[in-house]
Design a protein around this motif. Structure first.
Motif, mmCIF file in Angstrom:
data_model
loop_
_atom_site.group_PDB
_atom_site.id
_atom_site.type_symbol
_atom_site.label_atom_id
_atom_site.label_comp_id
_atom_site.label_asym_id
_atom_site.label_seq_id
_atom_site.Cartn_x
_atom_site.Cartn_y
_atom_site.Cartn_z
ATOM 1 N N PHE A 69 0.838 -1.202 0.000
ATOM 2 C CA PHE A 69 0.000 0.000 0.000
ATOM 3 C C PHE A 69 0.872 1.252 0.000
ATOM 4 O O PHE A 69 0.649 2.193 -0.782
ATOM 5 N N GLU A 70 1.882 1.249 0.842
ATOM 6 C CA GLU A 70 2.797 2.404 0.907
ATOM 7 C C GLU A 70 3.464 2.606 -0.448
ATOM 8 O O GLU A 70 3.537 3.724 -0.959
ATOM 9 N N ALA A 71 3.918 1.492 -1.036
ATOM 10 C CA ALA A 71 4.589 1.599 -2.330
ATOM 11 C C ALA A 71 3.632 2.148 -3.388
ATOM 12 O O ALA A 71 4.012 3.007 -4.195
ATOM 13 N N SER A 72 2.381 1.678 -3.352
ATOM 14 C CA SER A 72 1.411 2.161 -4.335
ATOM 15 C C SER A 72 1.167 3.652 -4.169
ATOM 16 O O SER A 72 1.154 4.403 -5.147
ATOM 17 N N LEU A 73 0.974 4.079 -2.931
ATOM 18 C CA LEU A 73 0.715 5.500 -2.686
ATOM 19 C C LEU A 73 1.902 6.338 -3.142
ATOM 20 O O LEU A 73 1.731 7.364 -3.802
ATOM 21 N N SER A 74 3.104 5.892 -2.808
ATOM 22 C CA SER A 74 4.288 6.661 -3.177
ATOM 23 C C SER A 74 4.479 6.642 -4.687
ATOM 24 O O SER A 74 4.854 7.655 -5.292
ATOM 25 N N PHE A 75 4.195 5.502 -5.298
ATOM 26 C CA PHE A 75 4.305 5.390 -6.750
ATOM 27 C C PHE A 75 3.380 6.387 -7.425
ATOM 28 O O PHE A 75 3.732 7.034 -8.405
ATOM 29 N N LEU A 76 2.180 6.553 -6.873
ATOM 30 C CA LEU A 76 1.202 7.480 -7.447
ATOM 31 C C LEU A 76 1.477 8.928 -7.049
ATOM 32 O O LEU A 76 0.760 9.828 -7.460
ATOM 33 N N GLY A 77 2.503 9.142 -6.219
ATOM 34 C CA GLY A 77 2.829 10.492 -5.811
ATOM 35 C C GLY A 77 1.969 10.995 -4.667
ATOM 36 O O GLY A 77 1.921 12.185 -4.386
ATOM 37 N N LEU A 78 1.244 10.096 -3.992
ATOM 38 C CA LEU A 78 0.391 10.497 -2.874
ATOM 39 C C LEU A 78 1.077 10.255 -1.540
ATOM 40 O O LEU A 78 0.579 10.674 -0.505
ATOM 41 N N GLY A 79 2.223 9.553 -1.573
ATOM 42 C CA GLY A 79 2.874 9.204 -0.320
ATOM 43 C C GLY A 79 4.205 9.908 -0.191
ATOM 44 O O GLY A 79 4.273 11.140 -0.251
#
Lengths: 294, 331
Positions: A226-236
């Motif tokens: 989840f963290e990786a997905s958020l960061s990948f999308l620029g939200l994390g």
């Protein structure tokens, strides 16, 4: 018929450890998880390069087995940063996010689930409708909304994951408490005049600790993804801060000419998740062989 | 009177209608005496225990302890009620938390009272263990290290240690081996004599009640159908249901045969309590008014009453029951 003749079973820690580390202990999974946690703590001391150090002359070096040099064992990215060092640096974000998100969502969900399960009635109805609502919202949609309100970063990631996952704990804890509260010793505690807090702490919590432990372990992997997905999308986490998700995002433009830049953090994520899932499965089997649906 | 049920009703609304688990039951428990509630499974006797222990709130009616309605109790009065009224349940494997040491299990009611320090509590735990015939060392062990009978002794010690006035015994021996039952009952009797306790015992086992209780109430489908001094109920039962229950109890007499035609079928559903007398569909002596009117109480002996139309109406009824009975057997 006296207690003296009753043979004491072995309560010793030694015996418990022996049975724990006997056959089937997932040594590899446990090793990977411990390794990730250790790297998160001592990362800067063991990493061969500064994870943020640029070296444009050695950009796009392949890993050592694909024709690269031992100086950069997993190769370098488009700015010549050492991928191995960056993966080590990324463990810190993963561990911090997993720790706080699971602690917070677990604590909040457990308290809410206990209230719903123990008191029942309208408290239960309201809480369970909230949980249903929560479960019907796609986590990424929720993340987008929250990201618009919060500053992106570590805190935002923890908050988004907590808001997403508390309902899981609430549901499972409620179910457990629903059956536990019908136990005769809980009724007897009420007859003795124990208040709800005493009953939670003395009679309910010890019986759901195992379940919570298993759920939390199984969730480590999901939280890291989840963290990786958020960061990948620029939200994390935002570049230049380092997390495995940020590395994926940074490298996706070069996927055709530098496959390793996006593959290596991906493998790190995969291995950690796999380890947490296998370890969680083992823990579940050891702690509660009856419960297979978690 | 110490503990009293006043026209207690407990109705549970369900999807299929209202379950009338308890439907207007009254009795009083006098200090130092034992009151027995008997009846088949599903007659509402365990719901009665929950109501008397304030685990459930009655739909209507009241539980009165020492002149005070328990549902209205707050603060000190409620804490006193929680000390004075204790319980021993049926299954000693379910009633002791497996994760707590015996000492803590026994100490729990005293800890909840909060008026004793740790030393005093430990002393009382040891005393209580001694009273029930266990070694003081038992306090350090876990429940799984004891047998069923020993566990029930622990449950009794727990109820006793806080010095209650009333103990509610919900089928205290039915989960135990037959050989252990008498031990536990004798123990309970001795304790009652020594401490002047009142017992409310809930049982389906009539043999157990006969020698143990002073007053007996017979429940059927949420109603009390007959009540009075135990000797009177056992010697001259007036209600056909009580008669049937007594007749069906096994006796150590080789020439005694269980009657085969006294009582018909299974206990009815509390979801659809029959009209009139709740027992009439199973009653071998039913006649005209039984399916339309629920009979009022009627005194049958000093301190004894029953609810049956046979006691109201003239004794001209005898012709009818046979009629009904034969009709039923034919169909």
């Amino acid at each position: 018929m006296t207690a003296e003749t009753t043979r004491l079973p072995d309560h010793g820690i030694g015996a418990q450890l022996r049975s724990l580390f006997g056959d089937g202990f997932p040594w590899i999974s446990a090793g990977i998880l411990v390794g990730v946690i250790l790297l998160a703590m001592v990362g800067p001391m063991v990493s061969p390069w500064q994870p943020g150090a640029l070296d444009l002359r050695s950009a796009f070096q392949p890993p050592v087995w694909a024709g690269g040099a031992w100086s950069h064992p997993l190769g370098t990215d488009n700015l010549g940063r050492d991928i191995f060092s960056r993966i080590i640096a990324g463990t810190r974000v993963s561990v911090i996010v997993a720790f706080w998100a699971i602690l917070l969502s677990g604590a909040i969900g457990t308290i809410i689930g206990m209230i719903a399960g123990y008191f029942g009635g309208w408290a239960d109805t309201i809480i369970m409708r909230l949980v249903d609502m929560q479960l019907s919202i796609p986590p990424l949609a929720l993340a987008l909304i929250l990201a618009a309100v919060l500053d992106p970063g570590l805190q935002a990631v923890v908050i988004v994951i907590t808001v997403t996952y508390w309902s899981w704990y609430a549901r499972i804890v409620r179910g457990e408490v629903l059956s536990l509260r019908e136990r005769e010793y809980v009724a007897l505690a009420r007859i003795a005049g124990c208040g709800p807090l005493t009953i939670f702490a003395r009679h309910l919590a010890p019986n759901i600790v195992n379940t919570l432990l298993v759920l939390a372990t199984l969730q480590v992997g999901q939280v890291i993804i989840f963290e990786a997905s958020l960061s990948f999308l620029g939200l994390g986490i935002q570049s230049p801060d380092i997390s495995w998700g940020v590395m994926l995002a940074d490298a996706r433009g070069y996927i055709t000419n530098a496959w390793w830049a996006i593959t290596m953090p991906g493998v790190a994520i995969m291995l950690t998740c796999l380890a947490s899932n296998l370890f969680g499965d083992w823990l579940r089997d050891v702690l509660d062989p009856k419960r297979k649906q978690l | 009177m110490l503990l009293e049920a006043r026209d207690l009703k407990k109705h549970y609304p369900t999807r299929n209608g209202v379950v009338k688990a308890v439907d207007g039951v009254s009795f009083t428990l006098e200090p130092g005496k034992t009151f027995a509630l008997v009846g088949e499974s599903g007659c509402g006797k365990s719901t009665m225990a929950k109501l008397m222990l304030l685990l459930e709130r009655p739909t209507s009616g009241a539980v009165v302890y020492d002149g005070q309605e328990v549902t209205a109790m707050r603060g000190r009065a409620l804490r006193r009620f929680r000390r004075d009224v204790q319980a021993v349940f049926q299954d000693p494997y379910a009633s002791l938390n497996p994760r707590l040491r015996v000492g803590k299990i026994i100490a729990e009611p005293m800890m909840a009272q909060g008026d004793l320090d740790r030393g005093a509590i430990r002393k009382r735990v040891a005393e209580a263990l001694d009273v029930v015939g266990l070694q003081p060392d038992a306090a350090r062990l876990y429940p799984h290290e004891f047998s069923g009978g020993q566990r029930q002794r622990i449950a009794v010690a727990r109820a006793l240690a806080v010095r209650p006035k009333v103990v509610i015994l919900d089928e205290p021996t039915s989960a135990l081996d037959v050989s252990i039952r008498a031990q536990i009952l004798n123990l309970l009797s001795d304790i009652q004599d020594e401490y002047g306790l009142s017992y409310l015992i809930i049982a389906h086992d009539l043999a157990l009640v006969e020698h143990f209780s002073d007053v007996t109430g017979v429940m059927y489908l949420g109603n009390m159908v007959e009540q009075g001094p135990t000797a009177s109920i056992f010697d001259t039962p007036s209600h056909p249901y009580t008669q049937a229950l007594l007749a069906s109890a096994p006796r150590p007499d080789p020439d005694h045969h269980l009657p085969t035609d006294v009582i018909i079928g299974e206990i009815g559903s509390a979801l659809a309590v029959p009209s009139g007398c709740p027992f009439h569909p199973r009653c071998p002596k039913r006649f005209a008014p039984c399916d339309s009117e629920n009979p009022e109480r009627r005194a049958t002996a000093p301190g004894t009453w029953a609810r049956c139309h046979l006691l109201h109406g003239p004794d001209t009824a005898p012709g009818h029951p046979e009629l009904h009975l034969s009709e039923r057997t034919r169909s």
